[in-house]
Design a protein around this motif. Structure first.
Motif, short mmCIF file in Angstrom:
data_model
loop_
_atom_site.label_atom_id
_atom_site.label_comp_id
_atom_site.label_asym_id
_atom_site.label_seq_id
_atom_site.Cartn_x
_atom_site.Cartn_y
_atom_site.Cartn_z
N THR A 238 2.96 -5.21 -8.56
CA THR A 238 3.57 -6.09 -7.56
C THR A 238 3.32 -5.53 -6.16
O THR A 238 3.06 -4.34 -5.98
CB THR A 238 5.09 -6.22 -7.77
N LEU A 239 3.44 -6.43 -5.17
CA LEU A 239 3.31 -5.99 -3.78
C LEU A 239 4.48 -5.09 -3.39
O LEU A 239 4.30 -4.12 -2.65
CB LEU A 239 3.23 -7.22 -2.86
N THR A 240 5.65 -5.38 -3.90
CA THR A 240 6.81 -4.53 -3.62
C THR A 240 6.56 -3.10 -4.07
O THR A 240 6.85 -2.14 -3.35
CB THR A 240 8.06 -5.09 -4.31
N ALA A 241 6.03 -2.95 -5.28
CA ALA A 241 5.72 -1.61 -5.79
C ALA A 241 4.66 -0.93 -4.93
O ALA A 241 4.73 0.29 -4.69
CB ALA A 241 5.24 -1.70 -7.24
N ALA A 242 3.70 -1.71 -4.44
CA ALA A 242 2.67 -1.13 -3.57
C ALA A 242 3.27 -0.64 -2.26
O ALA A 242 2.92 0.44 -1.77
CB ALA A 242 1.58 -2.17 -3.30
N VAL A 243 4.18 -1.43 -1.67
CA VAL A 243 4.85 -1.01 -0.44
C VAL A 243 5.62 0.29 -0.68
O VAL A 243 5.56 1.23 0.12
CB VAL A 243 5.79 -2.12 0.08
N HIS A 244 6.34 0.36 -1.80
CA HIS A 244 7.11 1.58 -2.10
C HIS A 244 6.18 2.78 -2.26
O HIS A 244 6.51 3.89 -1.83
CB HIS A 244 7.93 1.38 -3.38
N ALA A 245 5.01 2.57 -2.84
CA ALA A 245 4.05 3.67 -3.02
C ALA A 245 3.55 4.18 -1.67
O ALA A 245 3.44 5.40 -1.45
CB ALA A 245 2.87 3.21 -3.88
N VAL A 246 3.26 3.25 -0.76
CA VAL A 246 2.83 3.66 0.58
C VAL A 246 3.94 4.41 1.29
O VAL A 246 3.71 5.41 1.97
CB VAL A 246 2.37 2.43 1.40
N GLN A 247 5.16 3.92 1.14
CA GLN A 247 6.29 4.58 1.80
C GLN A 247 6.52 5.98 1.23
O GLN A 247 6.83 6.91 1.96
CB GLN A 247 7.54 3.71 1.65
N ARG A 248 6.36 6.13 -0.08
CA ARG A 248 6.50 7.47 -0.68
C ARG A 248 5.42 8.41 -0.16
O ARG A 248 5.68 9.57 0.13
CB ARG A 248 6.43 7.38 -2.21
N ALA A 249 4.21 7.90 -0.04
CA ALA A 249 3.11 8.73 0.48
C ALA A 249 3.39 9.14 1.91
O ALA A 249 3.13 10.27 2.32
CB ALA A 249 1.79 7.98 0.39
N GLY A 250 3.97 8.21 2.69
CA GLY A 250 4.33 8.54 4.06
C GLY A 250 5.43 9.57 4.13
O GLY A 250 5.43 10.45 4.99
#
Length: 495
Positions: free
Chosen positions: A200-212
């Motif tokens: 999902t796009l939501t999961a992708a956003v969370h992944a980017v935020q975790r990387a940040g």
């Protein structure tokens, strides 16, 4: 050309065509590496879209006004050329969105406007729009392939409203483009890569935020020594950076000529080039084309027709900046650093920056003034940019009054147009650029640099310049070392 003309270097002669920040960064890199450098700029000034100016006696940027601090290239360049002590974080970074007639605080916890939590945008979107974001979790995965338009993808996953009210104004501020055409891979690469592997796009956003979070703002702050700000300015204006880089190029032995347009590029022998201008022809071992794509295409046509066709197909948007100075006593209390404007609401301006509130150096220089600027113009809206100055000022004042209640008359105004200033990055852009680069790289000693390739921000332009310069330096490394040993037997170790 010889060493007596260009300075103390006797290494291979590199000609850089274009004196914007990319051309300057490339010339600087080459000069420090031992090349004889000549930079040719067709305009009467250096800096491209970086321009320091003044209004009512107050210094202000009339072009780009900040550096992305979380990428190191531009901040490092500024420090290298002596501007380290003038780097300054914004005094405030809280911004708003002028949506449906109200100034709404910019939501937190998003990636280029794509929220990780629907509740974060509840104040900006309708109840239906917030609900639609949540349905992303119920949709099957979307096949995004090699690239996809970010607006189309986000709308399909989370609805049109989040694109119209948040993604579009944020992307419009960077590219002056249309989110439904802009390449997700080029504009938001981290989110693109995450979206390829998460359901999902939501999961992708969370992944980017975790990387940040793994490389937090504090790390960027430690690198810059200026706290955790994502952006930095320069006291006196980002527009002072080109002059500082130019001074460093000259100090390293380089020659810089303005008012010198390049009319042709001629191949000489197996490896050499002639760079032709109206009054003089320069023999060069290497050439960096750091011009807008159409100009580079014109010079490449006879040498790399495939690359020229790609570059000729890159579209550009124009924009205008309207800078206004008011008596501070006439201005109502305004919050934060400014606001973005969703194009769906049909207003003329697309953003406003409260420069005197965002940058301490602006207010310090003119404490009795309040300086702000608006921007006008998106891809396909050329007619807006070409309106009379007085019309653009009037339209800006009308929108400012509606958004903020500011009804005072400015004590001064200035309009700066950037015609064809922002290259567009539609779907497939990076693949086309890669093909053009490969075709150019097949020609010895020729490279491309600038905003048309890897990003329109200053750090991206500097990175493209360093990439081009480093590839040329690699081609001529043996010759530079041999030259340095002839001129200074003890110098070879430092290269």
């Amino acid at each position: 050309m010889n060493a007596d003309i260009t300075g103390h270097h006797a290494g291979p002669h590199a000609v850089v065509v274009g004196g914007g920040i990319a051309g300057l960064a490339a010339a600087h890199r080459l000069a420090l590496a031992g090349h004889r450098v000549t930079l040719l700029e067709g305009d009467g000034r250096l800096g491209g879209k970086l321009l320091a100016g003044e209004i009512a006696g107050a210094p202000v940027d009339l072009g780009a006004e900040s550096l992305l601090a979380r990428r190191p290239e531009a901040v490092t360049l500024a420090r290298t050329v002596g501007l380290g002590d003038r780097l300054q974080a914004p005094a405030t970074t809280t911004a708003s969105v002028w949506s449906r007639g109200e100034l709404v605080p910019m939501p937190k916890g998003h990636v280029m406007g794509v929220p990780g939590d629907p509740a974060a945008v509840a104040g900006l979107l309708s109840a239906e729009g917030v609900h639609r974001i949540g349905t992303d979790l119920e949709l099957p995965p979307t096949e995004i392939g090699e690239d996809i338009a970010i607006g189309a993808y986000v709308a399909a996953r989370m609805g049109h409203e989040v694109v119209d009210r948040l993604v579009e104004p944020l992307l419009g501020g960077v590219y002056a483009g249309d989110a439904h055409r802009i390449s997700m891979k080029a504009a938001v690469p981290a989110l693109f890569e995450a979206a390829r592997v998460h359901p999902t796009l939501t999961a992708a956003v969370h992944a980017v935020q975790r990387a940040g979070a793994a490389t937090p703002a504090d790390a960027a702050g430690a690198a810059t020594g200026l706290g955790g700000s994502a952006f930095l300015g320069v006291r006196g204006g980002i527009g002072t950076l080109p002059g500082a880089v130019a001074d460093a190029i000259r100090a390293a032995g380089g020659e810089i000529l303005t008012g010198t347009p390049v009319t042709a590029l001629v191949r000489t022998g197996a490896t050499g080039w002639q760079v032709v201008t109206p009054h003089r022809t320069f023999d060069a071992d290497a050439v960096v084309l750091a011009t807008p794509a159409p100009a580079a295409a014109g010079l490449l046509g006879g040498h790399a027709p495939q690359a020229a066709a790609v570059l000729d197909g890159i579209d550009y948007a124009s924009m205008a900046l309207i800078t206004l100075a008011f008596r501070r006593s006439d201005v109502p209390a305004l919050a934060g650093s400014g606001f973005l404007v969703p194009p769906v609401d049909g207003h003329t301006i697309k953003a406003s920056t409260f420069s005197g509130q965002k940058w301490q150096w602006v207010s310090d220089a003119a404490p009795d003034l309040f300086v702000l600027r608006t921007s006008v113009g998106r891809h396909g809206e050329e007619e807006q940019v070409h309106r009379e100055d007085s019309d653009l000022v009037a339209a800006s004042l009308k929108d400012l009054a509606a958004a903020t209640g500011l009804t005072a008359h400015p004590v001064a105004s200035t309009v700066t147009r950037w015609i064809g200033g922002l290259p567009q990055y539609p779907v497939g852009h990076l693949a086309r650029v890669a093909r053009a680069r490969a075709a150019v790289a097949a020609l010895p000693g020729l490279r491309l640099a600038g905003a048309a390739y890897d990003g329109v921000g200053i750090p991206a332009c500097v990175a493209s310049a360093h990439r081009a310069a480093d590839e040329i330096i690699g081609e001529f490394a043996d010759e530079i070392i041999a030259t340095s040993k002839r001129t200074d037997p003890g110098a070879g170790h430092s290269l």
